[in-house]
Structure formats: structure tokens, C-alpha cells
Scaffold this active site. Structure first.
Site, PDB file in Angstrom:
ATOM      1  N   GLU A 101     100.177  13.260  44.027  1.00 27.22           N
ATOM      2  CA  GLU A 101     100.087  13.480  42.590  1.00 27.22           C
ATOM      3  C   GLU A 101      99.359  14.763  42.240  1.00 27.22           C
ATOM      4  OE1 GLU A 101      98.884  10.508  38.941  1.00 27.22           O
ATOM      5  OE2 GLU A 101      97.628  10.503  40.730  1.00 27.22           O
ATOM      6  N   GLU A 128      94.334  19.421  44.376  1.00 31.05           N
ATOM      7  CA  GLU A 128      93.322  18.828  45.243  1.00 31.05           C
ATOM      8  C   GLU A 128      93.777  18.846  46.697  1.00 31.05           C
ATOM      9  OE1 GLU A 128      90.656  15.754  42.771  1.00 31.05           O
ATOM     10  OE2 GLU A 128      92.760  15.186  42.860  1.00 31.05           O
ATOM     11  N   ASP A 179      94.369   9.196  49.815  1.00 32.06           N
ATOM     12  CA  ASP A 179      93.735  10.379  49.243  1.00 32.06           C
ATOM     13  C   ASP A 179      92.514  10.891  49.993  1.00 32.06           C
ATOM     14  OD1 ASP A 179      95.615   9.777  47.299  1.00 32.06           O
ATOM     15  OD2 ASP A 179      94.176   8.929  45.909  1.00 32.06           O
TER      16      ASP A 179
END
Length: 848
Positions: free
Chosen positions: A674, A678, A595
Site C-alpha cells: 500500500e 515506506e 509490513d
């Protein structure tokens, strides 16, 4: 950042067998629990195993298939944190402190601010004075700052790469072939439309296994008759064919070379007891219609766990090329082409129902394998003999039009004089018009992105309209909407901004997580921007900006709780959290490259806002902090191989059109993501930072990424009612949930609440949100999923859902946030502010 966890489903083993085996299984297994019907109306017998339910999928009498596959229906949580990413603000951090009296301003009717005035505060595009822009100009080519301590050896070593390669080459951490160097090294690499893996003795075979699953093989659940189903999964482990050799056994080795953005080179070598120089080289390249292996001093074998029904030699498509068609027990036909050097012969023998073998050893013979749907044999014939060994991306922008090209490098020759390459649906939709003539009739299903179409071409050329007009100010794609701020609204906004700017900014941003800190920094950045551009309150802007600069400096100086290290193994900036604690999931797995684009995107956007305002006020903050922020951009989105200190485009896949979030964690279902929102937030941040520092290439590249993300995300992740790419019994979920390379699961890693699943694809709400999340889609999702849920919530997810409402009904959203009964303590995520939600809803027409 949406770390993982949760739905506990049983792992399920599916064995698809021929009808003639049903009686044998029925007697050998304790099958008595019952039968159900799956989505394809195939009988399923259920029994109980030590690790939970085990299902043996039995084909109908009309079928003669014989395939073995595994369905891991339990959500894989390895490498994922399972806590709610919602930030919670401690009362002390939220408490307001004294502010200068000069920040208090009363707005009158004559002082109403218009959108045009906001836009003037946003500065000029760095691209305005440039005619043609290279989208992939290096950001920098210098070594990372000495502010970042060097980590010599990452705790997760890239097995299979030599020490020399690790030292010299940036190794991608988030792309399609990570499973080849992580963990057991036996999980698939998803090189769409196929998957391949190192088969280490399963079924007595050693080599590179190949599989292709069609839409008819998907498993839907947990209730296959539901609409929508919660998930769909493609079975893994169905070895249709494999590249193997008579000399391969348990002593063989598999090494990797030339790690690139779109490709890696696999070298399988026989054990020394068989002699030296006996190897198989497989250039694994995204988009390739053939899987290609070059045999050196080996006797080729091709095995199948499905089983061979027949093998037939066919007419040669060109001189030097030998062709065979293998029909499997599941009815699928696979082509085996061999390009044979002069002076050698190549012939295959069907040894038994599981094995095809060459009659002798060969040297430097190129073998190409592909699944052949009915009516497409001639297409493969025309392209056999030429193969790809890698690919690069390039592009330009002229004004608001961006063009990007993926160019494949080639070896060999064929009749078409072009490669055969598979394109995804969003590729075809983005192609320049001339690409249409290169399309063929060959199509194959991809695991999670619909049908792929084969093109006769050496390159893909995309063209997109770039969202250069999306800057810092609220922006909407709703026609006819614009910002009109009344005096009464500005007074409410001013009161809110003063209150929130006076919170303990330092305490809220001083986190042990780059993700949490980034969200907090960006929260206050939006408050500062609102004060500067909308309220145009110089005293409040200075007060907010000075505090934010101090908080940001902790990270720019790398003195936060867990400073960033420069990892010399994978060439990247990582949190030292896992290194210092031994917990690989510290800071949401940042140390293992989970991430990064989520985390650093918030920091980059906050920096862009600080730089915008500080420059407008005559400051030099940009020059003082440019190297640090550029380092974050280089880590997640290095555009050029000329910068050897970071891999090219660690996060964003120029092939898939979105990023992959999973880092250095082995996964049977491949990479995943997911939070689509973002993801595009990091591209938006890069665009704005490029504008602020005058890097026209970075600004236009961020815009091109946004344009491609809008196209891909609305094809595969954000599913409007007219979506024809995802399964029809899945699209009513409206969002894919977690999209993996091999499955889609309408859930999150941190919980199964509907507000989590839908909301994780909303945060943060920014000017880029309306560009990607189109009003029609948002309205459909609201009406079908959220309008009854949102009023009942009492957490920060409530604020997120209502901020998202502004993307199609800004008036209703503004009414909610402007209400005197709005509960900031309960309804705001710690990474969001009422100031920005008010400013955004009004700025996109909520007061019109």
C-alpha cells in the site's frame, strides 16, 4: 503502514459462458434487475444472491468462450488493520520542557550555511576506497542475540512443510507462494504471468490448476465507463488446464520442499490406496515461461474448466520430446510437451470436452505446459525440454554503477540450450545492452504489471546508476536547485528545532507498536540531524541526541511494551504483541510478518542518524548497537543464504522490483503493498546504516534497491501521464493505491479519502523521495489531484501533501511551512516535524 480496511464493495461472481447457455441461465436464474455494459462491451445480467449482488457475465454471440471465473471486488481486509496510521501526539507528550540556555543561538548574515557544509557533516561513503563491491555479502551469520526470547512454534503453522524443513530452512513469509501453505491452501500462487493453485475437487478435478488471464478479461469498476476507474481486477479460478492424474482424488496430499526466494517445490502424492511412490513434482519458479511437472508412476491427466475444443499431436521438436496442442473453448491454445525417457511411450487422448488423459502410467516423464499466442509456437519448440528448478541473485558495484544478476538453475536439454524466461517491463528497461538480442517475439499479459516479454536466456542482468550521492542531507532531482539558508531562516529553524527537541521524546516513542515507535524515533532523529548538520548547534545537537539515545535504548535492550521475539518457525524477529494478546492484528500484524520493512525501516534510519552524529562527536554508540540494528536489517533484507537465521530478502522482491507487505495471511489476490514510499524508505535507511557502520556491501545494496525501486515504482505504482504499462483508464489516478499481485485498487485499507490514497505513497518525505518521485510526476499529481484539496485539509495529511510539494516547487512548500499561521498541532503527523519540513524545503532550493 497502512493497515486495512474499508471500501465495502459487494463480492461478485462472474461466470463467462458460451452463447448457447444464455437461454438456460435466463430461465434458471432470477435475472430481472437489468443489464449494464462492462469495459469490454460484454452484456452483464445482474441478480441477487444471499451474500449480495451476483453477476453472470454473458459472452456476446460472436464469442464461443466457456470460462468460469470469480471476481472478489470487495477489498480483502483479512490480516490488515483498518485504522488511520497517522500518529496523534497527546498534549503532555508535545509540551516543551526546559532546555539548556546554551542551545539558544542567533544567526547573522555572516553565518549562512551552505549545502557543501551540510554534506561534510554527512560523513564519507564506505564504498569510496573499494573498487569492486559484492552486493550480497552476508551481514552476519551468527545466531540472533539472546536479548530476543525464542518462540518455538508460530501460531500460524506453515502447512505442507515437514517438521525437518521448518527446523532447518528459513521459510519466506512475504513472497509469491505463501497461499500454498496458508489457510485452505486453495488460493492462487501468482508466478507471473500465470497463477496456479491446489484444486481440491472443484469440477471433479484434483491437482495443480493453471490459469492465465489476458488484459481483455480484466474487470474495471465500480463504474467501468469512468476515467479513471477506481480498480481493475483479473478473474480468478479460470482453470485453463491442470496438472492432474488418474490416481489423484480427495485422499491425495500436497507437500512443499526447498523454500527459496524465487521458488518452491510442490509435491503432489496419490493416496496410499493407489500404491506407493506415485507423485507429481512441480518446481514453481518465478519467470519460467513453462509450467513444469515431473510425473512418477502416475497416469497423467490434464483437465480444463474452460473446456477443450480440440487436441492435436504435432511434430516432435527434438528427439525424446512429444508435443500436443490443446485448443480451448475460449480460443486460447496451450502446448503440452513431454520429455519421455528411453523405453517409454507417451500419448494423450481427448476423453471429453473437459479431460485429456495419457494412455498409460509413466515414470519420470517431464511435462511442460504453456499458453501459445499466435505465431509463437516455434519459440516454445526451441525451448521445450529444459526447465528451471530455482534461481539466485548476485551482483557487484563499481563506483556509482551497480550490476545485478538473477541466475536460474536448470535441468534437461533443449534446442536453444537456454531457458525461456518472462521479463517484466522494468526488467527490460534495466537490462544490460547485450540482453536485447535475447528477446523473443513471445509476449503475455501479466495480472498487474503490463506485458511480459520472453527472453531466451538463463539469466537476467541489470545495470543501474546508483544514487550514492543521496545521504542524510536534503536532496533533490530538480536541476539547478541547491541549499541556501539565510540568517533569518536559520533563526526560524533554530527556534522550531529547540521547541520540538524539547518535547517529551520518551513518552512519544514508548509505544506498543514497532511501527508507531519507529515513526516517532525517526521524527526526532531528523530534528537531531538538522541541529547537527544544518544549524551546527553543538549544544542543541547534544541535548537532542542524548534524549534520543535514551528512547532508542528501550528497543535496543528489547524492553519495550511488546518485546521482539525470534520466531524459530519462519526465522524472523516479530513483535510479541499477537503472541501475548492472541490478536493477529496487534502492531499492524507485525507478529504475522506484515509490513516489517515499513516498521523496521524507521528504526534503522533513526539508528543511522544517531550513529552518524555520535561518531562525529567521538562516541562509540555504533559499536554498542550494531548487532541490534543489523538484526533488524537481517530480518527484512538478509542478502545471503549463508545467513541461515533469516530468509533471503524477506520483503524486497528482486524479481518484482519492490517489496510485498502482506505476511502470513491467505489472500485470493495474492500479496500486496500500500505504501511505496515506506518501501523505498527502508532501502534508503539500509543504505545509510551501511555507510555509518562501514559496510560497503550494505550501502551499495541499499542504493541498488533504490535504483530498481525507482524504475519499478514509476512503471506500475506512480503513474505519470505518459505511462503505457498500466491500463489507460487507470493511470489518471496517478497512484495505483494498493497494488496486489492480481489487482490494483485506488484506495487504502484505512479509508477512501483522497489525501489518504495519494499521501500514503508520500510518507515519509526524505532525501530519497525526490529520487523515486520524479518532479514531473509530482507536479502532474498535484495539479490534477491535490492543489484544490490540500488547502482545505485540517489534519496531519495537510503537512504531508505540502512537504511533497517541495519535490517540484520547494519555494511554495517553504512558504507554507514558514508561515506564522502554520498550525503544528493540527497539520503535522505525529511522525513528522516542522523542523525537518522547513529544513528539507529550504535545503532543496526553497530559498534560492
Amino acid at each position: 503502514m497502512y493497515c486495512q480496511a474499508i471500501r465495502t464493495r459487494s463480492s461478485v461472481m462472474l461466470v463467462i459462458i458460451g452463447f448457447w447457455l444464455i437461454i438456460s441461465f435466463a430461465h434458471a436464474l432470477p435475472v430481472a434487475v437489468g443489464t449494464v455494459e462492462n469495459h469490454d462491451q460484454t452484456a452483464v445480467a445482474t441478480s441477487t444472491g444471499k451474500s449480495g449482488p451476483v453477476q453472470y457475465l454473458i459472452s456476446t454471440p460472436a464469442s464461443s468462450s466457456s470460462s468460469l471465473g470469480t471476481i472478489a471486488s470487495e477489498l480483502e481486509t483479512a490480516g490488515r488493520v483498518t485504522t488511520d496510521p497517522m500518529l496523534t501526539i497527546a498534549p503532555a507528550a508535545a509540551a516543551t520542557t526546559s532546555v539548556p540556555a546554551t542551545v539558544f543561538t542567533t544567526y547573522t548574515a555572516g553565518q549562512q550555511q551552505q549545502q557543501q557544509q551540510q554534506q561534510q557533516q554527512d560523513g564519507l561513503d564506505s564504498v569510496q576506497a573499494v573498487s569492486t563491491i559484492d552486493l550480497f555479502k552476508p551481514i552476519a551469520t551468527t545466531a540472533p542475540s539472546q536479548h530476543f526470547p525464542r518462540l518455538l512454534n508460530h501460531p500460524q503453522s506453515p502447512t505442507g512443510f515437514s517438521a525437518a524443513i521448518v527446523k532447518q530452512s528459513p521459510i519466506p513469509t512475504n513472497n509469491f507462494y505463501s497461499n500454498l501453505f496458508l489457510g485452505t491452501r486453495s488460493q492462487p500462487a501468482y508466478v507471473y504471468p500465470y497463477s496456479v493453485w491446489w484444486n481440491q475437487g472443484v469440477g471433479g478435478d484434483y491437482g495443480l490448476a493453471i490459469s492465465h488471464t489476458s488484459a481483455s478479461q480484466r474487470v474495471f469498476g465500480p463504474n467501468a465507463n469512468a476515467n479513471p476507474v477506481e480498480y481493475y481486477i483479473n478473474p480468478t479460478g479460470i482453470r485453463s488446464l491442470s496438472f492432474s492424474a488418474a490416481e489423484f482424488d480427495s485422499g491425495m496430499t500436497t507437500t512443499l520442499t526447498d523454500p527459496q526466494q524465487f521458488s518452491v517445490n510442490i509435491i503432489m502424492t496419490a493416496a496410499a490406496k493407489h500404491g506407493n511412490g506415485k507423485s507429481l513434482q512441480v518446481p514453481l519458479v518465478e519467470g519460467s515461461a513453462f509450467l513444469t511437472g515431473i510425473y512418477y508412476n502416475l497416469q497423467p491427466r490434464f483437465s480444463s474448466l474452460v473446456g477443450f475444443r480440440s487436441l492435436a499431436k504435432k511434430s516432435s521438436p527434438r528427439a525424446g520430446v512429444v508435443k500436443y496442442l490443446a485448443t480451448l473453448n475460449d480460443g486460447n491454445v496451450w502446448a503440452i510437451y513431454a520429455t519421455v525417457p528411453s523405453g517409454q511411450s507417451f500419448s494423450l487422448i481427448l476423453k471429453n470436452s473437459a479431460l485429456i488423459q495419457a494412455s498409460t502410467q509413466v515414470r519420470n516423464v517431464v511435462v511442460q505446459i504453456a499458453q501459445v499466442p499466435s505465431g509463437t509456437e516455434a519459440i516454445y519448440d526451441a525451448h521445450a525440454g529444459k526447465f528451471s528448478v530455482g534461481a539466485t541473485v548476485s551482483g557487484t558495484a563499481v563506483g556509482n554503477v551497480g550490476t545485478a544478476q538473477i541466475l536460474w538453475s536448470t535441468k534437461g536439454a533443449n534446442n536453444a540450450n537456454k531457458l525461456l524466461l518472462f521479463a517484466l517491463a522494468h526488467h527490460s528497461a534495466s537490462f544490460q545492452p547485450f540482453m536485447k538480442s535475447r528477446a523473443t517475439l513471445l509476449k503475455l499479459d501479466s495480472p498487474t504489471k503490463g506485458i511480459m516479454t520472453a527472453y531466451s536466456t538463463n539469466n537476467f542482468v541489470f545495470q543501474e546508476n546508483l544514487p550514492m550521492d543521496i545521504k542524510f542531507a536534503p536532496w533533490t532531482s530538480i536541476s539547478g536547485k541547491s541549499a541556501k539558508y539565510s540568517a533569518s531562516f536559520l533563526n526560524l529553524l533554530s527556534k522550531t528545532a529547540i521547541s520540538e527537541a524539547s518535547q517529551d521524546m520518551d513518552l512519544q516513542t514508548n509505544s506498543d507498536s514497532m511501527y508507531s515507535a519507529g515513526k516517532a524515533l525517526d521524527k526526532f532523529a531528523y530534528i537531531c540531524y538538522t541541529s547537527h548538520a544544518i544549524l551546527q548547534n553543538k549544544a542543541l545537537t547534544k541535548y537532542c541526541l542524548d534524549k534520543l539515545k535514551i528512547s532508542f535504548a528501550r528497543f535496543a535492550n528489547n524492553t519495550q511494551v511488546y518485546p521482539l521475539y525470534y520466531d524459530q518457525t519462519y526465522k524472523g524477529l516479530i513483535s510479541s504483541g499477537a503472541i501475548l494478546t492472541g490478536n493477529s492484528l496487534a502492531d499492524y500484524g507485525n507478529s504475522y510478518y506484515n509490513d516489517h520493512h515499513f516498521h523496521y525501516g524507521y528504526h534503522i534510519h533513526a539508528a543511522a542518524v544517531i550513529g552518524l552524529i555520535d561518531t562525529a562527536l567521538g562516541g562509540k554508540w555504533v559499536n554498542q548497537n550494531k548487532d541490534y540494528v543489523n538484526s533488524l536489517v537481517r530480518d527484512i533484507a538478509n542478502p545471503s543464504s549463508a545467513d541461515s537465521f533469516y530468509p533471503v530478502s524477506r520483503s524486497f522482491s528482486w524479481f518484482h522490483g519492490h517489496s510485498w507487505a502482506k505476511g502470513l495471511f491467505e489472500s485470493a489476490d495474492g500479496k500486496d503493498q500500500e505504501s511505496s514510499s515506506e518501501d523505498y524508505n527502508h532501502a534508503y535507511a539500509i543504505k545509510l546504516w551501511g555507510q555509518v557502520i562501514g559496510d560497503s556491501s550494505m550501502e551499495a545494496r541499499g542504493a541498488m534497491m533504490l535504483a530498481l525501486m525507482r524504475r519499478s515504482m514509476n512503471s506500475y505504482i506512480l503513474m505519470a501521464s505518459d505511462n503505457t504499462i498500466q491500463p489507460s483508464n487507470f493511470i489518471n489516478n496517478k497512484v495505483a493505491g494498493i497494488i496486489f499481485e492480481n489487482k490494483c485498487d485506488h484506495t487504502t485499507y484505512f479509508g477512501t479519502n483522497l489525501e489518504y490514497i495519494q499521501g500514503i505513497h508520500m510518507i515519509p518525505i526524505t532525501p530519497a523521495s525526490s529520487f523515486v518521485r520524479q518532479p514531473t510526476f509530482v507536479q502532474q499529481e498535484w495539479n490534477s489531484k491535490l492543489k484544490n484539496l490540500a488547502p482545505s485539509l485540517s489534519s496531519g495529511w495537510k503537512g504531508i501533501l505540502y512537504a511533497n510539494l517541495a519535490l517540484f516547487d520547494p519555494s511554495a512548500a517553504l512558504k507554507f511551512f514558514a508561515s506564522s499561521s502554520f498550525n503544528s498541532a493540527a497539520w503535522l503527523d505525529g511522525g513528522a516535524s516542522l523542523t525537518w519540513y522547513l529544513a528539507y524545503a529550504a535545503g532543496v532550493g526553497g530559498t534560492s
